[in-house]
Design a protein around this motif. Sequence first.
Motif, short mmCIF file in Angstrom:
data_model
loop_
_atom_site.label_atom_id
_atom_site.label_comp_id
_atom_site.label_asym_id
_atom_site.label_seq_id
_atom_site.Cartn_x
_atom_site.Cartn_y
_atom_site.Cartn_z
N ALA A 168 -14.83 4.33 2.23
CA ALA A 168 -15.00 4.05 1.04
C ALA A 168 -13.87 3.09 0.24
O ALA A 168 -12.81 3.14 0.65
CB ALA A 168 -15.01 5.39 -0.09
N THR A 169 -14.45 2.19 -0.50
CA THR A 169 -13.51 1.21 -1.27
C THR A 169 -13.95 1.24 -2.71
O THR A 169 -14.90 1.10 -2.97
CB THR A 169 -13.42 -0.16 -0.85
OG1 THR A 169 -13.42 -0.04 0.61
CG2 THR A 169 -12.62 -1.22 -1.33
N HIS A 170 -12.96 1.21 -3.55
CA HIS A 170 -13.29 1.38 -5.08
C HIS A 170 -12.16 0.48 -5.85
O HIS A 170 -10.96 0.30 -5.19
CB HIS A 170 -12.90 2.81 -5.49
CG HIS A 170 -13.68 3.68 -5.17
ND1 HIS A 170 -14.84 4.13 -5.96
CD2 HIS A 170 -13.99 4.51 -4.13
CE1 HIS A 170 -15.62 5.06 -5.17
NE2 HIS A 170 -15.09 5.21 -4.09
N TYR A 183 -9.71 6.50 4.03
CA TYR A 183 -9.88 6.26 5.58
C TYR A 183 -10.14 7.96 6.22
O TYR A 183 -9.43 8.92 5.67
CB TYR A 183 -8.71 5.73 6.08
CG TYR A 183 -8.81 4.22 6.01
CD1 TYR A 183 -9.06 3.35 7.09
CD2 TYR A 183 -8.49 3.64 4.76
CE1 TYR A 183 -8.96 1.94 6.83
CE2 TYR A 183 -8.25 2.37 4.44
CZ TYR A 183 -8.52 1.43 5.62
OH TYR A 183 -8.59 -0.05 5.60
N LYS A 219 0.75 -1.20 -0.08
CA LYS A 219 -0.04 0.07 0.08
C LYS A 219 0.92 1.27 -0.10
O LYS A 219 1.97 1.42 0.58
CB LYS A 219 -0.98 0.09 1.19
CG LYS A 219 -2.06 -1.13 1.02
CD LYS A 219 -2.72 -0.95 2.38
CE LYS A 219 -3.72 -1.95 2.39
NZ LYS A 219 -4.63 -1.84 3.58
N ARG A 262 -12.40 3.07 7.49
CA ARG A 262 -12.71 3.04 5.98
C ARG A 262 -13.90 3.62 5.65
O ARG A 262 -14.90 2.91 6.29
CB ARG A 262 -12.43 1.67 5.44
CG ARG A 262 -12.32 1.63 4.09
CD ARG A 262 -11.92 0.17 3.63
NE ARG A 262 -12.65 -0.71 4.13
CZ ARG A 262 -12.40 -2.05 3.90
NH1 ARG A 262 -11.19 -2.73 3.51
NH2 ARG A 262 -13.55 -3.05 4.61
N HIS A 295 -5.56 4.91 1.16
CA HIS A 295 -4.64 3.72 1.06
C HIS A 295 -4.83 3.13 -0.41
O HIS A 295 -5.85 2.73 -0.84
CB HIS A 295 -4.82 2.65 2.10
CG HIS A 295 -4.84 3.27 3.46
ND1 HIS A 295 -4.60 2.44 4.40
CD2 HIS A 295 -4.84 4.42 3.91
CE1 HIS A 295 -4.63 2.92 5.79
NE2 HIS A 295 -4.69 4.37 5.50
N TYR A 296 -3.76 2.81 -1.01
CA TYR A 296 -4.06 2.34 -2.38
C TYR A 296 -3.08 1.26 -2.84
O TYR A 296 -1.69 1.41 -2.38
CB TYR A 296 -3.98 3.29 -3.19
CG TYR A 296 -2.75 4.10 -3.73
CD1 TYR A 296 -1.98 3.79 -4.81
CD2 TYR A 296 -2.54 5.47 -3.07
CE1 TYR A 296 -0.58 4.36 -4.81
CE2 TYR A 296 -1.08 6.11 -3.07
CZ TYR A 296 -0.39 5.73 -4.16
OH TYR A 296 0.72 6.26 -4.55
N GLU A 332 -8.81 2.64 -1.26
CA GLU A 332 -9.52 2.75 0.11
C GLU A 332 -9.21 4.20 0.50
O GLU A 332 -8.23 4.73 0.55
CB GLU A 332 -9.35 1.76 1.03
CG GLU A 332 -9.18 0.54 0.70
CD GLU A 332 -8.69 -0.60 1.62
OE1 GLU A 332 -9.45 -1.58 1.77
OE2 GLU A 332 -7.65 -0.67 2.03
N TYR A 365 -12.36 9.76 -6.88
CA TYR A 365 -13.08 8.86 -6.23
C TYR A 365 -14.15 9.27 -5.13
O TYR A 365 -13.94 10.05 -4.59
CB TYR A 365 -12.43 7.85 -5.42
CG TYR A 365 -11.55 6.86 -6.70
CD1 TYR A 365 -11.69 5.63 -7.11
CD2 TYR A 365 -10.21 7.62 -6.81
CE1 TYR A 365 -11.15 4.99 -7.94
CE2 TYR A 365 -9.31 6.58 -7.90
CZ TYR A 365 -9.70 5.40 -8.43
OH TYR A 365 -9.08 4.78 -9.27
N THR A 418 -6.68 -1.72 -5.75
CA THR A 418 -7.86 -1.01 -5.08
C THR A 418 -7.36 0.31 -4.60
O THR A 418 -6.30 0.57 -4.23
CB THR A 418 -8.30 -2.01 -3.91
OG1 THR A 418 -6.91 -2.01 -2.98
CG2 THR A 418 -8.68 -3.33 -4.15
N ARG A 448 -9.12 0.09 -8.28
CA ARG A 448 -8.51 1.12 -9.05
C ARG A 448 -8.82 1.33 -10.46
O ARG A 448 -8.69 0.21 -11.02
CB ARG A 448 -7.09 0.81 -8.72
CG ARG A 448 -6.13 2.03 -9.26
CD ARG A 448 -4.69 1.91 -8.52
NE ARG A 448 -3.70 3.03 -8.96
CZ ARG A 448 -2.37 2.94 -8.91
NH1 ARG A 448 -1.85 2.07 -7.88
NH2 ARG A 448 -1.88 4.02 -9.31
#
Length: 517
Positions: free
Chosen positions: A381-383, A374, A329, A379, A365-366, A372, A351, A370, A385
């Motif tokens: 949101a999660t996407h 924070y 990450k 956390r 955090h990427y 994320e 995002y 992915t 990439r």
Amino acid sequence: MANQLDPMDIKQILTLHLDGYSNRKIGETLGISRNTVNAYMKLFNGCEYSARKLLELNSAALAELFPSHTTIRNPRFDELMMYFEKVNHARDHPGFTFLHHYRDYSLQSREPYSYTQFMEHYNRRHSKTKGSMKLEHEAGRELFIDYAGTKMHIVDRDTGELRAVEIFVATLPYSLHTYIEASLSQKREDLISSLNNTLGFYGGVTKAIVCDNLKSAVTRASKYEPDINRSLKEFALHYNCVINPTRAYSPQDKALVENAVQLAYQRIYYPMREMTFFSLGELNREIRKRLVDFNDMLYQRKGASRRELFQSVERAYLKPLPETPYQMKDYLRAKVQKIGYVYFSADKSYYSVPYRYVGKSTLIHYTKTTVEVYYSHERIATHPRNESKGLYNTVKDHLGSTHKVYTDWSPDYFGKMAAGHGDNVLACVETLFIDCDYPETSYKSAMGIIQLHRQYGSERLDNACRRAVYGNAVSFRRIRNILEKNLDRADPEEDLPGGIKSHIPFHENIRGPKNYK
């Protein structure tokens, strides 16, 4: 100054405690004061959660349960200890005297110790030359890693240019089962990739991974309390192990992997000295082929090969691998914009996050796959990439209520809304989108027409739309005028010649519908 123990350090203390380490051993392994470890163990014992339950908690929950504990440091004493390292390097130089070094120390220190204290502290720390110690290694306890000092090379097919590559070496000290691979650099991403491949090669995880003070592993090198970088801490938590850097300038702490490097020169480098490789993949395939013979060679003192010792004994002591390998990450800070998105500068894209976090500062955090987001260790949101530049990546649930509706706007959406107020309203709205290359230009007109039902009712709106369609005069303003002047109550056919007089006054220059047939 004080060193705060973050939630990752707390989790490493818990991990080692569950592995059966004593408080003193935990402190030595992690480079944390034993008194601090004792204090945290008392807090763990008085907590309502078990150690395993505490490991399952996220960082925010741990920080709330255990407010930051600190270990007190003495900068004056630390400065003296660091200076002693310089003294030791000069011990064998002709003409060495302690008095010379004391004078040098007193000139550069703000609060120097007296000469008597200087010598007393030195003699306590380095009373006599230390000999090497024979260490007994437990199966599955440690994995030693290092990079070879001599590099290999790959050749550019087009230019013939030689490119130096690093050689990563790992060994299990009990069985001496060894793993070797080539990588482009010693950077964090390459180090973590090599560690992932190493643990996959062994099919399990040791309790600790022992490395030297690599820049890609240690943020601040120290003989006493090195700071491990965040990526390596997360790697250790993912694999349920700890990272244990050796003392600076102490190669004897990992003598076995140093020996494995020397053997690699003899059994890997030398047989391949006249071979040419055009890619990293080709080089690693040849290394793996040579590595089989390396590990299958009989180890005379133990009467078995490295592979036999590993398979028969040590493999059973390794912890199981997690379901997925660790992905490194990286981190970026970003403020949530008014539209509810964070700007991801690595890909120059956006995002979405839940709308209530507008204006908040977040940490992204990427990984390669992915992204994320924070906020305050939680956390939000999660996407997946998306590396395309300039795109807005949206999760619909993140939008505010008005924004959610706006994203649904389409000709079909307005058609469904209009149908609830009458067939003529539907016909009127459909007319707006006929031969329209860019329907977004008609969305506001369609919404305005439909909203007229709030003031005039659906029945009158349907009649007004009937008149507008009949007269080919479909627009928001015209339909509103029809309703304001009560023209929706009249039959549009009455305005034709032969019927009731039109509301338009007669004039000789005004032509009727017959002129357009």
